[in-house]
Design a protein around this motif. Structure first.
Motif, mmCIF file in Angstrom:
data_model
loop_
_atom_site.group_PDB
_atom_site.id
_atom_site.type_symbol
_atom_site.label_atom_id
_atom_site.label_comp_id
_atom_site.label_asym_id
_atom_site.label_seq_id
_atom_site.Cartn_x
_atom_site.Cartn_y
_atom_site.Cartn_z
ATOM 1 N N HIS A 426 14.103 5.744 -2.282
ATOM 2 C CA HIS A 426 13.401 4.718 -1.477
ATOM 3 C C HIS A 426 11.923 5.361 -1.272
ATOM 4 O O HIS A 426 10.840 4.800 -1.144
ATOM 5 C CB HIS A 426 14.135 4.635 -0.276
ATOM 6 N N GLU A 430 8.884 2.814 -2.361
ATOM 7 C CA GLU A 430 8.275 2.294 -1.344
ATOM 8 C C GLU A 430 6.835 2.646 -1.366
ATOM 9 O O GLU A 430 5.988 2.145 -0.529
ATOM 10 C CB GLU A 430 8.946 2.371 -0.061
ATOM 11 N N GLU A 437 9.903 -3.187 0.906
ATOM 12 C CA GLU A 437 10.998 -2.119 1.577
ATOM 13 C C GLU A 437 11.952 -2.157 0.229
ATOM 14 O O GLU A 437 11.962 -2.929 -0.463
ATOM 15 C CB GLU A 437 11.711 -2.777 2.823
#
Length: 547
Positions: A426, A430, A437
């Motif tokens: 992530h 991101e 997201e």
């Protein structure tokens, strides 16, 4: 319910000659079967672990005062007063000319390391580390492939009472630094690269980048593993070639340490924030390895052995005196009070539940690094069922006592045995301006496969085309791990969260695996309940394509 026939059953003569039966005779249970021995081992913890200490003749510099001073979890206190050293025990029974390590690469070529050479290299590297300022409690870290260099460096650090930590070189420098920087290490040991999938992966620049991200380093030891010359340039710290570090003529002396002195730090695959450093102690690891390898695996001099878990052993497995059923682990291991719990915290049999351990083990983590009040440790293992270890695996304990492991019950990514936290993915994805997201899921499938999709919410005006997919994959390769590039990248309208903002990783995983939505999550606790149906449909479509 039809009870399956065992795949294999114990050979009576092999059972009679096994270490576990010799241990049973040692504790006065010569006529007992495995189930009876296990019941005793989890009922009388002090008696069992004290017997393991005696049976394997632990060479303590000072004796213990009692076996189990405090039993609560977390916080159990084992063998107070005892001092010992893991490295001493790892090396003490090896005959000089015996083969200690067999090193093979994927081509089948390799070499052997004798016990004499291993001891000499450990003594040499320990002396080098000592000269570099490493002492009891200091941290030594390795950015290394799975080679004898890592074993030598670990044992050398352990012999001094230094704390060891290692990270495979498939991890990007930032991912490795996220782990190592927490430890404020004194020395880094890094290799020039590794061989995987018929390709030599050059990790020289990655090693030097990592060294630059660790400001507490006094020195970097450079390992020539795949034969790539190290560049002539300014280095971020003093540089010592491995050949110089490992070829000195030195005598090995091992520092006596308390039973719970930190041996190494391994890392949880956290879903949020930095990876959590899990600290294990010299004594707990030593006893657990002796129990598992000596009693369960029936290993002795000349035998050969890979693996481990958060308790640096196994929760369940086989033994010389247990049957084996196809697709199952024969029984909980000795000293492991294992059960499957339902959501309310009750033990269940012949149905899936959370893997829990209800009584302490000496090899359980001492604490998490940089967790002074123990909050992160309790949250990781003891928040679901207070006072009971919840491991994060989904299992079935059968009526005959065997254990079936279905996969992770949490969001840890486990691609081909290499674990990574979803937060590592992530964080990289991101950062891309095209992505608002992301959510990555690792889902075990009924046929034994493993599906790892990445769901992305796009910024306004962005299209998920092939160039963007390749950009995302390359970012993950470079910034997280090439072993964890997703199988698919799918656009979604949103990522569901709890009302407090945490991504619903485990519920989405279970929806993708086919669990009914009403059993997975309460819509009232979700910030966007309509997304639950969306992910349930994605899972159904996936299973339909696979059928």
């Amino acid at each position: 319910m039809t009870v399956p026939e065992p795949f294999t059953t114990p050979d009576p003569q092999a059972v009679a000659d096994s270490h576990i039966m010799d241990f049973a005779r040692h504790v006065g249970m010569a006529g007992s079967d495995y189930a009876a021995l296990h019941r005793w081992s989890v009922t009388d913890l002090a008696g069992f672990w004290g017997a393991v200490w005696e049976y394997f003749d632990i060479d303590a510099d000072t004796p213990y005062e009692q076996v189990l001073a405090e039993e609560g979890m977390p916080g159990a206190r084992w063998f107070p007063g005892a001092t010992l050293n893991y490295a001493h025990h790892a090396l003490r029974n090896l005959a000089d000319d015996a083969v200690a390590i067999i090193a093979l690469d994927e081509t089948g070529s390799g070499y052997e390391v004798t016990a004499r050479r291993l001891r000499a290299q450990v003594a040499s590297v320990a002396a080098t580390l000592r000269d570099l300022g490493v002492g009891k409690g200091d941290r030594v870290v390795g950015y290394l492939p799975n080679t004898p260099h890592a074993i030598v460096a670990f044992l050398a650090a352990a012999s001094l009472g230094a704390v060891w930590s290692v990270c495979g070189q498939e991890y990007a420098p930032k991912a490795a630094a996220d782990r190592f920087a927490q430890l404020r290490p004194t020395v880094l040991i890094g290799a020039d690269g590794y061989l995987f999938n018929a390709t030599t992966h050059d990790r020289r620049e990655a090693t030097l980048e990592l060294a630059g991200a660790l400001p507490t380093l006094k020195a970097t030891v450079l390992v020539d593993h795949v034969g790539l010359p190290w560049p002539s340039k300014a280095y971020p710290s003093l540089v010592v070639p491995w050949e110089d570090a490992a070829t000195r003529a030195e005598e090995l002396t091992c520092t006596p340490l308390p039973f719970d002195h930190p041996l190494w730090v391994v890392y949880s695959s956290g879903t949020t924030g930095l990876p959590k450093g899990i600290v294990h102690g010299h004594g707990g690891v030593l006893l657990e390895h002796l129990k598992t390898l000596g009693l369960h695996s029936d290993l002795g001099p000349g035998d050969r052995l890979s693996g481990g878990t958060d308790v640096v052993s196994g929760f369940a497995g086989s033994a010389p005196n247990t049957p084996v059923w196809a697709g199952e682990l024969s029984a909980p291991q000795l000293g492991v009070a294992l059960a499957a719990y339902d959501a309310e915290g009750f033990p269940i049999v012949d149905q899936g539940g959370e893997l829990v351990v209800t009584r302490p083990m000496p090899s359980m983590p001492l604490y998490f690094w940089n967790d002074p009040d123990g909050t992160r440790y309790r949250d990781a293992y003891f928040s679901s069922y207070p006072g009971v270890w919840r491991h994060g695996d989904w299992i079935t304990v059968t009526g005959r006592g065997s254990v079936i492991v279905h996969g992770r019950s949490d969001s840890t990514l486990n691609r081909n045995g290499v674990r990574l936290g979803s937060a590592d993915i992530h964080d990289v994805v991101e950062r891309l301006p095209e992505i608002t997201e992301a959510l990555v899921i690792g889902a075990e499938e009924p046929d034994g496969g493993y599906w790892m999709p990445l769901f992305v919410v796009l910024a306004a005006g962005v299209t998920l085309d092939d160039p963007l997919r390749e950009k995302i994959k390359e970012a993950i390769r470079a910034g997280a791990s090439p072993r964890h590039v997703p199988d698919e990248i799918l656009e979604v309208p949103g990522i569901p969260h709890t009302r407090t903002g945490k991504k619903l990783e485990v519920p989405v995983k279970r929806l993708l695996q086919g669990a009914p939505a009403e059993q997975v999550v309460n819509p009232a606790t979700v910030d966007a309940p309509d997304l639950i149906d969306h992910y349930a449909r994605l899972g159904a479509e996936r299973r339909g394509r696979s059928a």
